[in-house]
Motif scaffolding. Structure first.
Motif, PDB file in Angstrom:
ATOM      1  N   ASN A 106       0.861  -1.130  -0.441  1.00 58.27           N
ATOM      2  CA  ASN A 106      -0.134  -0.295  -0.021  1.00 58.27           C
ATOM      3  C   ASN A 106       0.437   0.865   0.306  1.00 58.27           C
ATOM      4  O   ASN A 106       0.210   2.620  -0.752  1.00 58.27           O
TER       5      ASN A 106
ATOM      6  N   ALA B 298       1.139  -0.294  -6.115  1.00 55.57           N
ATOM      7  CA  ALA B 298       1.099  -1.449  -6.533  1.00 55.57           C
ATOM      8  C   ALA B 298       0.235  -0.739  -8.009  1.00 55.57           C
ATOM      9  O   ALA B 298       0.874  -1.688  -9.195  1.00 55.57           O
TER      10      ALA B 298
ATOM     11  N   ARG C 118      -4.650  -2.280 -11.558  1.00 55.64           N
ATOM     12  CA  ARG C 118      -4.990  -3.756 -11.271  1.00 55.64           C
ATOM     13  C   ARG C 118      -5.361  -3.769 -12.903  1.00 55.64           C
ATOM     14  O   ARG C 118      -6.064  -3.487 -13.777  1.00 55.64           O
TER      15      ARG C 118
ATOM     16  N   ASN D 174      -8.115  -7.285  -6.126  1.00 56.77           N
ATOM     17  CA  ASN D 174      -7.827  -6.213  -4.965  1.00 56.77           C
ATOM     18  C   ASN D 174      -8.569  -5.793  -4.056  1.00 56.77           C
ATOM     19  O   ASN D 174      -9.496  -4.990  -3.849  1.00 56.77           O
ATOM     20  N   SER D 175      -8.664  -7.020  -3.364  1.00 58.79           N
ATOM     21  CA  SER D 175      -9.753  -6.844  -2.289  1.00 58.79           C
ATOM     22  C   SER D 175      -8.719  -6.672  -0.569  1.00 58.79           C
ATOM     23  O   SER D 175      -8.322  -5.762  -0.396  1.00 58.79           O
TER      24      SER D 175
ATOM     25  N   TRP E 219      -4.594  -8.827  -2.753  1.00 65.58           N
ATOM     26  CA  TRP E 219      -3.787  -8.462  -3.994  1.00 65.58           C
ATOM     27  C   TRP E 219      -2.813  -9.164  -4.571  1.00 65.58           C
ATOM     28  O   TRP E 219      -2.041  -9.944  -4.175  1.00 65.58           O
ATOM     29  N   ARG E 220      -3.762  -9.792  -6.324  1.00 67.86           N
ATOM     30  CA  ARG E 220      -3.318 -10.970  -6.222  1.00 67.86           C
ATOM     31  C   ARG E 220      -3.293 -10.928  -8.129  1.00 67.86           C
ATOM     32  O   ARG E 220      -4.028 -10.582  -8.038  1.00 67.86           O
TER      33      ARG E 220
ATOM     34  N   PHE F 225      -0.057  -6.277 -11.844  1.00 64.32           N
ATOM     35  CA  PHE F 225      -0.641  -4.759 -11.268  1.00 64.32           C
ATOM     36  C   PHE F 225      -0.012  -4.258 -12.393  1.00 64.32           C
ATOM     37  O   PHE F 225       1.083  -4.482 -12.684  1.00 64.32           O
TER      38      PHE F 225
ATOM     39  N   PRO G  47      -2.064  -6.154   1.357  1.00 67.06           N
ATOM     40  CA  PRO G  47      -1.775  -4.797   1.150  1.00 67.06           C
ATOM     41  C   PRO G  47      -1.338  -3.905   2.284  1.00 67.06           C
ATOM     42  O   PRO G  47      -0.225  -3.134   1.972  1.00 67.06           O
TER      43      PRO G  47
END
Length: 138
Positions: A72, A76, A79, A84-85, A88-89, A92, A101
């Motif tokens: 964060n 990043a 996306r 991204n919740s 983050w997978r 990006f 994050p």
């Protein structure tokens, strides 16, 4: 205007089953994406398992950096393809991310081809241990 026929019992059952399948699939996807990635080093390769997992030959790694900031804080970017919740997978602007994050530190793996890979676990000590393991394996 055409008159609508009321749904039959079979129509209602099909609607309920379809909705249940969609909800179950969505729940599974959220749970799968939220799991910590499994990172293993063996046979001169670094393997990251989980959503957007990859295998990287150790010879492809040009630099490994332990950054004492969260993703964060690092940033990043947008996306491109991923999740991204609370995790983050995926892909990006910064690279391929497997991070929480707000967790620090963050591990940055630069490679000869492709964007960097960023990894951070909820437990910062686990991230530090992975850094030491990669350094020892190289």
């Amino acid at each position: 205007m055409l008159a609508r026929k009321p749904k039959t019992k079979a129509g209602w059952i099909a609607t309920i089953v379809f909705t249940a399948v969609i909800l179950a699939g969505s729940a599974w996807l959220i749970i799968y994406a939220s799991r910590e990635p499994t990172v293993t080093i063996e046979d001169n390769a670094l393997t990251i398992s989980g959503m957007y997992g990859t295998t990287l030959e150790l010879a492809e790694i040009t630099n490994v950096t332990l950054i004492e900031q969260s993703m964060n804080d690092i940033g990043a970017g947008r996306r491109r393809n991923g999740v991204n919740s609370n995790v983050w997978r995926g892909y990006f602007e910064a690279g391929l991310l497997f991070v929480r994050p707000n967790a620090s530190p963050t591990l940055r793996i630069d490679r000869t081809e492709g964007r960097p890979i960023f990894i951070s676990f909820a437990d910062g000590d686990e991230t530090r241990q992975l850094y030491r393991d990669i350094q020892a394996a190289r």
